[in-house]
Design a protein around this motif. Structure first.
Motif, PDB file in Angstrom:
ATOM      1  N   ASP A   1      61.109  24.573  69.547  1.00 57.74           N
ATOM      2  CA  ASP A   1      60.614  23.263  69.122  1.00 57.74           C
ATOM      3  C   ASP A   1      60.236  23.289  67.643  1.00 57.74           C
ATOM      4  N   SER A   2      59.587  24.362  67.233  1.00 58.81           N
ATOM      5  CA  SER A   2      59.196  24.495  65.837  1.00 58.81           C
ATOM      6  C   SER A   2      60.421  24.540  64.935  1.00 58.81           C
ATOM      7  N   SER A   3      61.431  25.291  65.339  1.00 57.06           N
ATOM      8  CA  SER A   3      62.674  25.378  64.561  1.00 57.06           C
ATOM      9  C   SER A   3      63.353  24.017  64.496  1.00 57.06           C
ATOM     10  N   GLU A   4      63.357  23.323  65.631  1.00 59.25           N
ATOM     11  CA  GLU A   4      63.968  21.993  65.679  1.00 59.25           C
ATOM     12  C   GLU A   4      63.234  21.031  64.751  1.00 59.25           C
ATOM     13  N   GLN A   5      61.908  21.098  64.735  1.00 59.14           N
ATOM     14  CA  GLN A   5      61.135  20.239  63.845  1.00 59.14           C
ATOM     15  C   GLN A   5      61.429  20.578  62.392  1.00 59.14           C
ATOM     16  N   ALA A   6      61.527  21.859  62.091  1.00 59.65           N
ATOM     17  CA  ALA A   6      61.829  22.264  60.712  1.00 59.65           C
ATOM     18  C   ALA A   6      63.230  21.794  60.323  1.00 59.65           C
ATOM     19  N   ARG A   7      64.193  21.859  61.231  1.00 57.76           N
ATOM     20  CA  ARG A   7      65.557  21.414  60.964  1.00 57.76           C
ATOM     21  C   ARG A   7      65.575  19.906  60.689  1.00 57.76           C
ATOM     22  N   ARG A   8      64.825  19.157  61.532  1.00 58.47           N
ATOM     23  CA  ARG A   8      64.769  17.702  61.334  1.00 58.47           C
ATOM     24  C   ARG A   8      64.097  17.360  59.995  1.00 58.47           C
ATOM     25  N   ALA A   9      63.059  18.130  59.686  1.00 60.40           N
ATOM     26  CA  ALA A   9      62.390  17.898  58.403  1.00 60.40           C
ATOM     27  C   ALA A   9      63.338  18.155  57.254  1.00 60.40           C
ATOM     28  N   ASP A  10      64.180  19.203  57.376  1.00 59.60           N
ATOM     29  CA  ASP A  10      65.161  19.504  56.335  1.00 59.60           C
ATOM     30  C   ASP A  10      66.208  18.400  56.239  1.00 59.60           C
ATOM     31  N   GLU A  11      66.554  17.807  57.381  1.00 56.51           N
ATOM     32  CA  GLU A  11      67.515  16.701  57.356  1.00 56.51           C
ATOM     33  C   GLU A  11      66.924  15.497  56.623  1.00 56.51           C
ATOM     34  N   ILE A  12      65.632  15.267  56.835  1.00 59.12           N
ATOM     35  CA  ILE A  12      64.979  14.126  56.198  1.00 59.12           C
ATOM     36  C   ILE A  12      64.819  14.373  54.707  1.00 59.12           C
ATOM     37  N   ASP A  13      64.372  15.571  54.332  1.00 60.53           N
ATOM     38  CA  ASP A  13      64.149  15.891  52.920  1.00 60.53           C
ATOM     39  C   ASP A  13      64.675  17.296  52.650  1.00 60.53           C
ATOM     40  N   PRO A  14      65.958  17.443  52.312  1.00 59.45           N
ATOM     41  CA  PRO A  14      66.548  18.764  52.114  1.00 59.45           C
ATOM     42  C   PRO A  14      65.962  19.525  50.931  1.00 59.45           C
ATOM     43  N   ARG A  15      65.391  18.852  49.951  1.00 60.36           N
ATOM     44  CA  ARG A  15      64.848  19.527  48.779  1.00 60.36           C
ATOM     45  C   ARG A  15      63.470  20.105  49.055  1.00 60.36           C
TER      46      ARG A  15
END
Length: 134
Positions: free
Chosen positions: A101-115
């Motif tokens: 779940d944590s990895s998935e949240q981090a992935r989604r966060a990266d999708e929202i703001d890749p920088r």
């Protein structure tokens, strides 16, 4: 041979027979006393052996009871160990799910703001996970 000599010979033989009879009687009595003492000692020895056998039997039953208790304790320990293994597997499964779940949240966060990778503090969930061998 005159009568007096004959009487003395008869008296001597009778006295000799009485003495031999008395000796035999006393010897027989001593023999019976020894045999009775031996029987009494044998009875005491048999009683001691019976008492010892009863004590050994009691000790054997006590050891059997202790063995049964030890087997029951071992069986309970096996049950407890299995219960703990299952509980550990559940905790591990929960931990893996939380990591995913944590990895998935981090992935989604990266999708929202890749920088945002540049702004991410060290020690984030993607850099090092506990239990990954790092």
């Amino acid at each position: 041979m005159d009568t007096t000599a004959l009487v003395w010979i008869i008296v001597g033989v009778i006295v000799l027979l009485v003495i031999v009879g008395l000796i035999l009687y006393l010897a027989n009595r001593r023999s019976r006393e020894r045999m009775e003492q031996q029987r009494a000692a044998d009875r005491q020895k048999a009683a001691d052996l019976r008492e010892n056998a009863a004590q050994v039997e009691l000790d054997a039953r006590e050891n059997e009871a202790q063995a049964a208790r030890a087997q029951a304790d071992a069986a309970q320990a096996e049950i407890d160990a299995e219960r703990l293994r299952r509980e550990s597997a559940l905790y591990e499964s929960d931990a893996n799910k939380l990591r995913d779940d944590s990895s998935e949240q981090a992935r989604r966060a990266d999708e929202i703001d890749p920088r945002a990778d540049d702004d991410r503090p060290s020690g984030s969930a993607d850099e090092a996970r506990p239990g990954d061998g790092l």
